[in-house]
Design a protein around this motif. Structure first.
Motif, PDB file in Angstrom:
ATOM      1  N   HIS A 121       0.817  -1.210   0.000  1.00 44.14           N
ATOM      2  CA  HIS A 121       0.000   0.000   0.000  1.00 44.14           C
ATOM      3  C   HIS A 121       0.860   1.274   0.000  1.00 44.14           C
ATOM      4  CE1 HIS A 121      -3.912   1.749   0.060  1.00 44.14           C
ATOM      5  NE2 HIS A 121      -3.783   2.349   1.207  1.00 44.14           N
ATOM      6  N   HIS A 123       2.122   4.695  -1.150  1.00 41.21           N
ATOM      7  CA  HIS A 123       1.445   5.786  -1.858  1.00 41.21           C
ATOM      8  C   HIS A 123       2.402   6.514  -2.803  1.00 41.21           C
ATOM      9  CE1 HIS A 123      -1.913   4.823   0.553  1.00 41.21           C
ATOM     10  NE2 HIS A 123      -2.559   5.966   0.403  1.00 41.21           N
ATOM     11  N   HIS A 230      -0.378   2.429   7.414  1.00 40.35           N
ATOM     12  CA  HIS A 230      -0.333   2.944   6.042  1.00 40.35           C
ATOM     13  C   HIS A 230       1.096   3.288   5.614  1.00 40.35           C
ATOM     14  CE1 HIS A 230      -4.575   3.302   5.114  1.00 40.35           C
ATOM     15  NE2 HIS A 230      -4.238   3.839   3.964  1.00 40.35           N
ATOM     16  N   GLU A 381      -8.807  -2.585   2.549  1.00 37.77           N
ATOM     17  CA  GLU A 381      -8.071  -1.808   3.558  1.00 37.77           C
ATOM     18  C   GLU A 381      -8.780  -2.034   4.895  1.00 37.77           C
ATOM     19  OE1 GLU A 381      -6.411   1.928   2.716  1.00 37.77           O
ATOM     20  OE2 GLU A 381      -7.126   1.998   0.659  1.00 37.77           O
ATOM     21  N   TYR A 404      -5.067  -5.948   3.060  1.00 36.24           N
ATOM     22  CA  TYR A 404      -4.615  -5.578   1.707  1.00 36.24           C
ATOM     23  C   TYR A 404      -4.227  -6.820   0.893  1.00 36.24           C
ATOM     24  CZ  TYR A 404      -4.468  -0.938   3.768  1.00 36.24           C
ATOM     25  OH  TYR A 404      -4.799   0.240   4.387  1.00 36.24           O
ATOM     26  N   TYR A 411     -12.244   0.296   1.672  1.00 33.95           N
ATOM     27  CA  TYR A 411     -11.915   0.183   3.096  1.00 33.95           C
ATOM     28  C   TYR A 411     -12.888  -0.816   3.712  1.00 33.95           C
ATOM     29  CZ  TYR A 411      -8.480   3.889   3.523  1.00 33.95           C
ATOM     30  OH  TYR A 411      -7.335   4.621   3.426  1.00 33.95           O
TER      31      TYR A 411
HETATM   32 ZN   LIG Z   1      -5.235   3.530   2.205  1.00 41.48          ZN
END
Ligand SMILES: [Zn+2]
Length: 460
Positions: A121, A123, A230, A381, A404, A411
């Motif tokens: 995950h 970003h 995260h 998530e 995940y 989510y």
């Molecule tokens: Zn997220």
């Protein structure tokens, strides 16, 4: 005569005893794991739209470090196999996961339930096909870049699994848990509801599960680490590709243990962020903190995992609250561009199909390693409440909760979070292209399905 008979008898008993010992020794040598490893660089070769933040306005600009997909193949003495794939990616869309799974089944003969696909995950990774579809308005050229990247990625992942399966050799596997402290609950109360911020009072899972894989001589071959937070130390202003803290943690461990592979698996950290965040130095610092927690565990006496493997992948229908056509039509005038875009997409779906399904078929995978270690891999998530509740209620010795996994499509809020509202409960579904929020039975349905699967797997 009597004496001779007794002699023969004693000799006979001794022989049987020796044979038994021999058999036992043989059994012991047969009852070992086999493990295989593979890795592949999956860094996009050209600028590509980056995933995770809606506010980005241009494609990637180079990289901090390479992104990887890594695989650990396990085989028990009965020949039962499991391949864990970890990736520095935002998440597998179901279509991408299924494409990989079908290729793996065709080329390596591995059943779907024996393939566990996970994503870190990050970003600061690329957009992958069919994931977070409402978040970006890509032009045709950018769509083509994402589609070419995803096609190549699928091929690479199939090859990666094949390679790990071909690499298997005798291994010892052990397990331990450490702790890293940089995860913090991110659901902060405000006068206008729950906002993404820092909530030091909120629940968080700071445990660091660690799986150690040694060769037959006791040399470290690989370490799998988990953390429920995260991969968002780096915020939306960053345009260089990286694995964020978990990428840095893998690099740090591979540097510390030359020749060994480090794999990262996300936990149920959907409502946790790294703290503090937003600089590259912090991403590296958190990565090193995680690596340090892992190496502390490796230094200790770990729990041996017996060589037996059971896996199950099942689906449960989760209820979704689908707004009416009128509601979507009203949203076409919404001042929020993402809600507008989402409403347009939903109306198009309604026109094409007549109705939008009010359930989502949710995959859950349970893998039992030895008697004592149970991996529960949940799609989407997943918020921390699931890990905390399963740790309390699941009748297993050691639980490793994984989020995940296999299909990152939304989510997964708990009842508490659905009632509190905020991003994880409501607005995130817009970016994912979910028709509406989950209904409250979602928590009980998932928990009871996991319990059912865990007991079946243990009873096998
Ligand atoms: Zn997220």
């Amino acid at each position: 005569m009597m004496i001779q008979k007794t002699r023969w008898l004693v000799l006979g008993i001794l022989c049987v005893g020796v044979m038994r010992l021999d058999l036992r020794a043989n059994e012991k040598s047969l009852k070992t794991w086999k493990a295989g490893l593979a890795k592949v660089v999956i860094t996009p070769e050209q600028p590509i739209w980056m995933s995770g933040y809606a506010r980005r306005n241009k494609p990637s600009e180079g990289k901090v470090h390479d992104l990887y997909a890594k695989a650990l193949a396990l085989e028990d003495p009965a020949g039962k196999r499991l391949v864990l794939v970890t990736t520095d990616l935002i998440g597998f869309s179901r279509s991408l996961a299924e494409q990989v799974a079908q290729g793996v089944r065709r080329r390596a003969g591995l059943a779907r339930e024996r393939l566990l696909l996970t994503s870190s995950h990050t970003h600061t990774g690329p957009v992958v096909r069919d994931s977070l579809i409402t978040m970006y308005e890509l032009n045709p050229q950018q769509v083509e870049v994402v589609s070419q990247y995803s096609a190549k990625l699928a091929e690479q992942l199939i090859g990666l699994v094949e390679q790990a399966l071909e690499d298997v050799s005798t291994a010892k596997i052990s397990y331990g848990t450490g702790q890293a402290d940089f995860a913090v609950n991110r659901r902060a109360a405000s006068p206008t509801g729950v906002k993404i911020g820092v909530n030091p009072e909120g629940p968080v899972d700071r445990s660091v599960p660690v799986l150690r894989i040694d060769d037959r001589h006791g040399n470290l071959r690989a370490v799998v680490m988990g953390y429920a937070c995260h991969n968002t130390t780096l915020t939306g202003e960053f345009y260089q590709l990286s694995g964020d803290y978990s990428g840095f943690a893998q690099y740090a461990l591979e540097q510390q243990y030359p020749g060994a592979l480090a794999l990262f698996v996300m936990g149920c950290g959907a409502d946790a962020n790294p703290n503090p965040r937003s600089t590259l130095e912090l991403a590296e610092r958190h990565g090193k903190a995680l690596a340090k927690a892992v190496s502390h565990v490796l230094d200790r006496q770990l729990q041996t995992v017996q060589a037996s493997l059971k896996t199950k992948l099942e689906f449960v229908k989760l209820p979704v609250v689908v707004p009416s056509r009128e509601e979507f039509q009203t949203r076409l005038q919404d001042k929020d561009v993402y809600r507008q875009r989402h409403a347009r997409r939903m109306l198009q779906l309604l026109d094409e199909r007549g109705k939008i399904p009010a359930t989502y078929s949710y995959p859950i995978q349970v893998c039992q390693l030895g008697r004592d270690l149970t991996l529960v891999a949940l799609a989407g998530e997943v918020v921390v409440d699931y890990a905390l509740r399963l740790r309390q209620e699941l009748k297993v010795k050691t639980l490793w909760p994984i989020g995940y996994a296999n299909d990152v499509f939304a989510y997964i809020p708990s009842v508490r979070i659905l009632r509190e509202g905020g991003y994880e409960a409501l607005s995130s579904g817009i970016y994912y292209g979910m028709p509406g929020p989950f209904a409250e039975p979602v928590e009980e349905l998932i928990i009871s399905k996991v319990k059912d699967m865990a007991s079946k797997v243990q009873g096998q």
